[in-house]
Design a protein around this motif. Structure first.
Motif, PDB file in Angstrom:
ATOM      1  N   SER A 121      68.656   5.137   9.677  1.00 28.79           N
ATOM      2  CA  SER A 121      67.419   5.853   9.968  1.00 28.79           C
ATOM      3  C   SER A 121      66.275   4.903  10.292  1.00 28.79           C
ATOM      4  O   SER A 121      65.276   5.305  10.895  1.00 28.79           O
ATOM      5  N   ARG A 122      66.412   3.628   9.907  1.00 29.22           N
ATOM      6  CA  ARG A 122      65.396   2.618  10.184  1.00 29.22           C
ATOM      7  C   ARG A 122      66.055   1.254  10.182  1.00 29.22           C
ATOM      8  O   ARG A 122      67.202   1.099   9.739  1.00 29.22           O
ATOM      9  N   ALA A 148      70.652   7.174  22.631  1.00 29.79           N
ATOM     10  CA  ALA A 148      71.141   5.930  22.035  1.00 29.79           C
ATOM     11  C   ALA A 148      72.620   6.042  21.687  1.00 29.79           C
ATOM     12  O   ALA A 148      73.409   5.129  21.970  1.00 29.79           O
ATOM     13  N   THR A 200      65.523   8.555  22.735  1.00 30.81           N
ATOM     14  CA  THR A 200      65.990   9.562  21.781  1.00 30.81           C
ATOM     15  C   THR A 200      67.255   9.086  21.084  1.00 30.81           C
ATOM     16  O   THR A 200      67.990   8.219  21.591  1.00 30.81           O
ATOM     17  N   LYS A 201      67.508   9.676  19.937  1.00 35.42           N
ATOM     18  CA  LYS A 201      68.723   9.360  19.189  1.00 35.42           C
ATOM     19  C   LYS A 201      69.955   9.716  20.005  1.00 35.42           C
ATOM     20  O   LYS A 201      70.933   8.955  20.046  1.00 35.42           O
ATOM     21  N   ILE A 206      72.705   1.408  15.276  1.00 31.90           N
ATOM     22  CA  ILE A 206      71.601   2.161  15.879  1.00 31.90           C
ATOM     23  C   ILE A 206      70.570   2.470  14.797  1.00 31.90           C
ATOM     24  O   ILE A 206      70.910   2.915  13.701  1.00 31.90           O
ATOM     25  N   TYR A 207      69.295   2.240  15.128  1.00 28.55           N
ATOM     26  CA  TYR A 207      68.220   2.481  14.171  1.00 28.55           C
ATOM     27  C   TYR A 207      66.919   2.729  14.936  1.00 28.55           C
ATOM     28  O   TYR A 207      66.782   2.366  16.107  1.00 28.55           O
ATOM     29  N   VAL A 208      65.958   3.328  14.252  1.00 20.53           N
ATOM     30  CA  VAL A 208      64.644   3.591  14.851  1.00 20.53           C
ATOM     31  C   VAL A 208      63.819   2.311  14.810  1.00 20.53           C
ATOM     32  O   VAL A 208      63.691   1.669  13.760  1.00 20.53           O
ATOM     33  N   ASN A 222      61.117   4.274  19.309  1.00 22.47           N
ATOM     34  CA  ASN A 222      62.304   4.351  20.147  1.00 22.47           C
ATOM     35  C   ASN A 222      63.537   4.016  19.313  1.00 22.47           C
ATOM     36  O   ASN A 222      63.426   3.478  18.203  1.00 22.47           O
ATOM     37  N   TRP A 223      64.715   4.317  19.870  1.00 29.18           N
ATOM     38  CA  TRP A 223      65.964   4.045  19.170  1.00 29.18           C
ATOM     39  C   TRP A 223      66.596   2.775  19.719  1.00 29.18           C
ATOM     40  O   TRP A 223      66.780   2.637  20.928  1.00 29.18           O
TER      41      TRP A 223
END
Length: 317
Positions: A212-213, A303, A299-300, A237-239, A244-245
């Motif tokens: 998530s981060r 990504a 966007t998620k 993958i993370y914010v 942005n992702w």
């Protein structure tokens, strides 16, 4: 956090809790003082008077010719002192004090009980051991100023009279305390992050590790994991900070961090915006690094699609 004020008092003071040697100061007793300041009132006597040291009711370190931790003596200069780590790095007063009191300090600074042993070892490895090595003449650092050298800078130069030696010692101890706190915060963050990443590995879907981060040290955690599923992870993958992702390709090993298990396709690299959307056929993509290890999407969903599509490409693009 609010730190206790470090004070130096005369050797006959009844207030004294800590005892170390006279000026000039060195990094080992300075860091020992910084460590002890979290669990004792840091009122310090600086003396080599053996009668005072033997009769003291406080903690004596880097002086006194005696190592007896249970009775508060932590010197390492005596001829019969042989303690060293498994890698042959000898202990100085900083290492001895950290070994005996480190867990108490970690608790004061909010370390979870389950991390105490590992955190103590990590701080020793990353910070304290180097100070010990320098003090014992085992340091091989060249070309870059060490922590020990930085602390030594607080000693007044021979042609300076503006600052007393005790004031210089206190300044050095305050600096050491800040370094110690920052190191502990980094270690605790890494351990906490490692637990989060390990949980994410068990829940991962296909070749993607979803977070998530951003979590510092997540790549190292993936590469060092003994979980079979960790070896299948190609992308994390993370914010990012700009919401942005981010998609980061995982390196093949800890010893080869400049390459990737599965880099992004050649045809995507160095592109951004509409050019990248056209090349990969995915909406809401933002950027792909020319080295093929990093990409960004708005966007998620985009990504995830980038990672999945990249994973499906042949090994030779």
């Amino acid at each position: 956090m609010d730190y206790k004020t470090i004070r130096v008092v005369p050797e006959d003071s009844s207030e004294a809790k800590l005892y170390t040697h006279t000026p000039p100061h060195h990094a080992d007793e300075v860091f020992a003082t910084a460590i002890l300041s979290f669990i004792e009132e840091p009122v310090v006597v600086r003396t080599r008077n053996i009668n005072i040291l033997e009769k003291s009711q406080g903690i004596v370190y880097d002086v006194g010719g005696r190592y007896d931790a249970q009775n508060g003596f932590f010197d390492h200069h005596q001829i019969d002192f042989k303690r060293e780590r498994s890698d042959r790095i000898k202990y100085s007063s900083a290492g001895l004090i950290w070994e005996y009191y480190g867990r108490e300090v970690l608790k004061v600074l909010g370390c979870d009980e389950k991390f105490l042993q590992e955190a103590q070892a990590m701080v020793d490895y990353e910070l304290i051991k180097g100070i010990d090595a320098n003090d014992n003449g085992q340091s091989r650092e060249v070309g870059e100023m060490s922590v020990s050298a930085m602390i030594s800078l607080y000693n007044p130069n021979w042609d300076e009279n503006k600052l007393s030696k005790d004031e210089a010692f206190i300044k050095a101890c305050n600096a050491a305390r800040e370094i110690l706190v920052l190191e502990i915060k980094k270690v605790l963050s890494k351990l906490k992050g490692g637990a989060v990443v390990r949980d994410a590995i068990t829940k991962r879907q296909g070749p993607i590790l979803m977070m998530s981060r951003f979590i510092g040290g997540w790549i190292e955690e993936v590469l060092s994991s003994t979980l079979p599923s960790a070896r299948e992870i190609l992308y994390g993958i993370y914010v990012g900070h700009d919401k942005n992702w981010c998609i980061r390709a995982v390196p093949p090993s800890a010893g080869n961090l400049m390459e990737q298990r599965k880099p992004f396709p050649d045809s995507w690299r160095g592109l951004s915006g509409e050019a990248l959307e056209k090349a990969c056929g995915i909406k809401n993509v933002v950027f792909c690094h020319k080295a093929g290890f990093f990409a960004v999407a708005a966007t998620k969903e985009a990504a995830v699609e980038m990672a999945e599509k990249s994973a499906e490409f042949p090994d030779k693009f």
